[in-house]
Design a protein around this motif. Structure first.
Motif, PDB file in Angstrom:
ATOM      1  N   TRP A 110       0.809  -1.224   0.000  1.00 42.01           N
ATOM      2  CA  TRP A 110       0.000   0.000   0.000  1.00 42.01           C
ATOM      3  C   TRP A 110       0.841   1.271   0.000  1.00 42.01           C
ATOM      4  O   TRP A 110       0.331   2.351  -0.315  1.00 42.01           O
ATOM      5  CB  TRP A 110      -0.916   0.024   1.216  1.00 42.01           C
ATOM      6  N   ARG A 169      -9.210   3.882   2.986  1.00 43.55           N
ATOM      7  CA  ARG A 169      -9.520   4.684   1.804  1.00 43.55           C
ATOM      8  C   ARG A 169      -8.653   5.938   1.728  1.00 43.55           C
ATOM      9  O   ARG A 169      -8.344   6.436   0.647  1.00 43.55           O
ATOM     10  CB  ARG A 169     -10.996   5.067   1.808  1.00 43.55           C
ATOM     11  N   GLN A 170      -8.259   6.454   2.868  1.00 37.59           N
ATOM     12  CA  GLN A 170      -7.444   7.672   2.883  1.00 37.59           C
ATOM     13  C   GLN A 170      -6.058   7.450   2.309  1.00 37.59           C
ATOM     14  O   GLN A 170      -5.395   8.407   1.882  1.00 37.59           O
ATOM     15  CB  GLN A 170      -7.344   8.204   4.320  1.00 37.59           C
ATOM     16  N   ASP A 226      -5.228   6.227  -0.481  1.00 34.91           N
ATOM     17  CA  ASP A 226      -5.189   6.570  -1.909  1.00 34.91           C
ATOM     18  C   ASP A 226      -5.818   7.924  -2.215  1.00 34.91           C
ATOM     19  O   ASP A 226      -6.086   8.233  -3.382  1.00 34.91           O
ATOM     20  CB  ASP A 226      -5.914   5.493  -2.720  1.00 34.91           C
ATOM     21  N   GLY A 270      -8.441   8.817  -6.773  1.00 35.74           N
ATOM     22  CA  GLY A 270      -8.501   8.180  -5.466  1.00 35.74           C
ATOM     23  C   GLY A 270      -8.413   6.670  -5.506  1.00 35.74           C
ATOM     24  O   GLY A 270      -8.882   5.990  -4.595  1.00 35.74           O
ATOM     25  N   VAL A 271      -7.781   6.125  -6.544  1.00 32.61           N
ATOM     26  CA  VAL A 271      -7.728   4.676  -6.730  1.00 32.61           C
ATOM     27  C   VAL A 271      -6.290   4.192  -6.640  1.00 32.61           C
ATOM     28  O   VAL A 271      -5.396   4.734  -7.285  1.00 32.61           O
ATOM     29  CB  VAL A 271      -8.332   4.262  -8.085  1.00 32.61           C
ATOM     30  N   SER A 329      -7.510   1.100  -1.980  1.00 31.12           N
ATOM     31  CA  SER A 329      -8.929   1.244  -2.296  1.00 31.12           C
ATOM     32  C   SER A 329      -9.464   0.026  -3.044  1.00 31.12           C
ATOM     33  O   SER A 329     -10.621  -0.373  -2.868  1.00 31.12           O
ATOM     34  CB  SER A 329      -9.169   2.518  -3.110  1.00 31.12           C
ATOM     35  N   VAL A 337     -10.138  -2.628  -0.465  1.00 34.76           N
ATOM     36  CA  VAL A 337     -11.391  -2.366   0.251  1.00 34.76           C
ATOM     37  C   VAL A 337     -12.578  -2.815  -0.594  1.00 34.76           C
ATOM     38  O   VAL A 337     -13.516  -3.449  -0.092  1.00 34.76           O
ATOM     39  CB  VAL A 337     -11.512  -0.870   0.618  1.00 34.76           C
TER      40      VAL A 337
END
Length: 354
Positions: free
Chosen positions: A170, A186-187, A189, A195-196, A200, A203
Motif C-alpha cells: 500500500w 480509503r485515505q 489513496d 482516489g484509486v 482502495s 477495500v
C-alpha cells in the motif's frame, strides 16, 4: 506472400479448432439439445386471490410470495401455491433472510444462528408443495450487509499474511492491524488519481467478498434442504453487486432503474442483464420499475414494451415488474394495466434468445 499464412494452413487450423471443440463437447451428434431454462414473469405485490387474478389478466406466469416464519404466513403461501398450481401459474417463495434485531453480517455468529434456522424452517414446511416452483432470497442484500473494520482486517490478514507486507504493497505505515479501518484504508489513496490505488481496490474486494459470503450463506441454507428447485437472488441494485453472486444460484435479478442509476430511456440500462449473466454462467430476470402517467417517459405504454424487447435480446429469461403501488396511485390505473397487458401479450415466448 511472405509473412501471411497460406489458405491450406488457415483451413487446417480452423479444422483443428472445430475438432477440438467437438471432442470437448459433452454431447454427441443427434443428441437432443439441453432443455431451455424456465421463463418467469411476475409483478411484485400481487398476493391473495386478487393478485392471482391480476397475474393472469396481465399474462404473467408467476406469483412472487414474500414469506415470514410466522405460521399464518407459511400457510397463506401454501394456500396460494396450491391455487396457483391449479391455475397453471408458477410460484416463487421469497425467504426471510433479514433480522429485525441485527444487520446482515456473514461474520456475526448471532446473525447466522438467527437467520439460518429461519430460512431452513420455511423451506422444510413448503418443500413438499408441488406448486412451489423456486426459492428467492431477500431484496437489496448490498443495503442490508454490514461492513466492519474487523471484517476488513481479517480479509487483509488472509491476503497479505503480515502487516509489513500490507504496508509495502500500500505504501502505508499502519502500526497495528486495528489501525486499519474502512475510512483509514480509503485515505491511503486519497492523493492518487481518482482516489484509486492498491488500498482502495482491496477495500472494494473486501466488500465484494463479504457480499458473496452472505449470498452463499443464504443459498447453503436452502440447498441443505432442497437442492432441486431453482434459486433466485433477491433484487440487486448496484452493478458491482452482480459480480458477487456465487454459483449456488440459478437466476440473478438485477435492478437498474432509469430514475436512480443511468437515465437510459431507450434500453432501461440493459447492460445490467449482460453483467448479471456473466457470459452465460447465470440466467437473468431483470427487475423493471414501471413508468406511470404523468411521468414523461410513460410513452402511452410503449416504453415498457421496448425495454422488455431489449432485455429479451440480451438473453433475459423473463421480467420482474415493480410498481403495483405506483400503478394504483397513478392518474389512470386501469389504463396502465390495460396497456401493460398489451405489451406483455406481444412478448409471449420472447425470453428464449441466446
Amino acid at each position: 506472400m511472405r509473412g501471411k499464412p497460406s489458405l491450406v494452413l488457415t483451413l487446417a487450423v480452423l479444422a483443428g479448432l472445430l475438432l477440438a471443440r467437438s471432442a470437448a463437447s459433452p454431447g454427441t451428434e443427434g443428441s437432443p439439445p439441453p432443455a431451455p431454462a424456465r421463463q418467469f414473469t411476475w409483478m411484485y405485490g400481487l398476493q391473495g386471490s386478487a393478485g392471482l387474478d391480476l397475474t393472469r389478466r396481465l399474462g404473467l406466469n408467476t406469483l412472487y410470495l414474500p414469506t415470514t416464519p410466522a405460521v399464518d404466513s407459511v400457510e397463506e403461501s401454501r394456500r396460494l401455491a396450491r391455487a396457483a398450481e391449479a391455475a397453471g401459474v408458477q410460484v416463487i417463495v421469497a425467504l426471510p433472510t433479514l433480522s429485525d434485531q441485527r444487520p446482515a453480517d456473514p461474520d456475526d455468529p448471532a446473525y447466522l444462528d438467527e437467520v439460518g434456522p429461519r430460512i431452513r424452517a420455511v423451506v422444510r414446511q413448503l418443500a413438499s408443495e408441488p406448486g412451489v416452483t423456486a426459492w428467492a432470497m431477500g431484496d437489496y442484500a448490498e443495503r442490508a450487509l454490514r461492513y466492519t473494520p474487523q471484517g476488513l482486517q481479517t480479509y487483509l490478514q488472509k491476503r497479505y499474511g503480515s502487516l509489513e507486507a500490507l504496508n509495502a504493497a500500500w505504501g502505508s505505515q499502519f502500526p497495528t492491524w486495528p489501525a486499519i479501518t474502512l475510512t483509514s484504508a480509503r485515505q491511503v489513496d486519497a492523493e492518487r488519481p481518482f482516489g484509486v490505488g492498491r488500498a482502495s481496490v482491496d477495500v472494494a474486494n473486501y466488500q465484494a467478498d463479504a457480499l458473496r459470503r452472505l449470498l452463499r450463506f443464504w443459498a447453503e441454507q436452502v440447498r441443505g434442504v432442497d437442492s432441486a428447485r431453482p434459486l433466485f437472488t433477491g433484487r440487486l441494485a448496484l452493478y458491482r453487486s452482480l459480480v458477487s453472486v456465487p454459483r449456488e444460484y440459478t437466476y440473478v435479478v438485477p435492478e437498474a432503474p432509469v430514475d436512480v442509476l443511468e437515465p437510459d430511456l431507450v434500453s432501461q440500462n440493459v447492460q445490467a442483464v449482460d453483467l448479471a449473466r456473466q457470459a452465460g454462467a447465470f440466467e437473468v430476470v431483470p427487475s423493471l420499475r414501471l413508468p406511470v402517467p404523468p411521468e414523461p417517459h410513460y410513452g402511452a405504454g410503449q416504453t415498457v414494451g421496448r425495454w422488455l424487447r431489449e432485455a429479451a435480446l440480451h438473453g433475459a429469461r423473463g421480467v420482474a415488474l415493480d410498481g403495483l403501488g405506483r400503478v394504483r396511485e397513478s392518474a389512470s390505473p386501469d389504463d396502465v394495466v390495460r396497456k401493460l397487458a398489451e405489451q406483455l401479450k406481444d412478448l409471449a415466448g420472447a425470453f428464449h434468445l441466446r
